[in-house]
Design an enzyme around this catalytic site. Structure first.
Site, short mmCIF file in Angstrom:
data_model
loop_
_atom_site.label_atom_id
_atom_site.label_comp_id
_atom_site.label_asym_id
_atom_site.label_seq_id
_atom_site.Cartn_x
_atom_site.Cartn_y
_atom_site.Cartn_z
N ASP A 1 24.75 -56.87 -15.71
CA ASP A 1 24.10 -57.74 -16.69
C ASP A 1 24.49 -59.20 -16.45
OD1 ASP A 1 23.14 -55.45 -17.91
OD2 ASP A 1 24.78 -55.37 -19.38
N ILE A 2 23.71 -60.09 -17.02
CA ILE A 2 23.98 -61.53 -16.82
C ILE A 2 25.40 -61.91 -17.25
CG2 ILE A 2 22.88 -62.19 -19.03
CD1 ILE A 2 21.87 -64.74 -17.47
#
Ligand code: URA
Length: 243
Positions: A103-104
């Site tokens: 994920d970011i």
């Protein structure tokens, strides 16, 4: 630049019709992608052309580990947000694909390679490339959280999660001084937001997540955030040995 089918025929892969057949069967990859269209233009000096696992050009597969920082998305290109490939110089980016996604806001180990077949095996739940994460978790985990992880959890998908491990390593202060748990999690799969959803299912909330190993290859403690290095021959071998 020349046509892919012409190049393959001149590289000894058979007649034009045999080459067409190889293309149709998905046996040809260019820069990690299966190509079925023989009219594609390739540069044999720069493009990685593979027939099954064999390199047709002088190209050799590349294998890297990246210490992913937060704020980068796991993609090759995005118009608005920085992507992990931006952390590599232009000349290394060609054909490089991230092995799975983080994920970011997740940090830590991300493998990238031009070897599409290995990438596919490492992210397939049928093979057992164990991924280990450390997380800081707020809220209160249920007393049977580790058992729930072992047995598999319903996180709203069609199937329960595969058996996973959860161990509480200690406690750390959260952003507002609240007591949070430092946990280690080992997963055999890589579903969307899987750690966050599993932790949520047992009463917690992930406030920080870092991957520390994948397929037995650990994040190099010397590797600073945002930096990458080539995998060693031993590390590549370890990944290839995964059944
Ligand atoms: N699980 C998550 O929730 N996020 C990641 O980035 C990786 C695993």
């Amino acid at each position: 630049m020349e046509r892919l089918d012409k190049f393959l025929a001149s590289a000894g892969l058979g007649t034009r019709s045999q080459v067409k057949d190889h293309l149709k069967k998905g046996r040809i990859r260019v820069n990690g992608q299966v190509i079925k269209d023989g009219s594609l233009k390739v540069d044999p000096e720069r493009d990685a052309v593979m027939f099954d696992q064999k390199s047709i050009t002088g190209f050799t597969e590349a294998y890297y580990m990246l210490h992913k920082p937060a704020g980068f998305i796991t993609a090759s290109r995005d118009d608005r947000t920085p992507v992990v490939l931006d952390l590599f110089p232009e000349e290394l980016r060609r054909g490089l694909i991230p092995v799975g996604r983080l994920d970011i806001d997740t940090e830590g180990l991300l493998l990238l390679t031009t070897d599409g077949a290995l990438c596919h095996r490492l992210i397939s739940p049928r093979h057992h490339a164990v991924k280990v994460y450390e997380a800081i978790v707020s809220g209160s985990l249920s007393a049977d959280a580790a058992e729930c992880f072992r047995e598999g959890l319903d996180i709203g998908d069609d199937k329960k999660t595969l058996p996973a491990q959860l161990s509480v390593l200690g406690s750390v202060p959260g952003e507002n001084g609240e007591e949070c748990a430092l946990v280690r999690i080992a997963l055999q799969e890589g579903r969307y937001h899987q750690v966050k959803r599993m932790i949520h299912a047992v009463g917690g909330h992930v406030i920080y997540l870092k991957r520390i190993s994948m397929g037995g290859v650990g994040l190099d403690p010397e590797l600073e955030k945002g930096k990458y290095r080539k995998l060693t021959a031993d590390e590549i071998e370890k990944l290839k040995q995964i059944e």
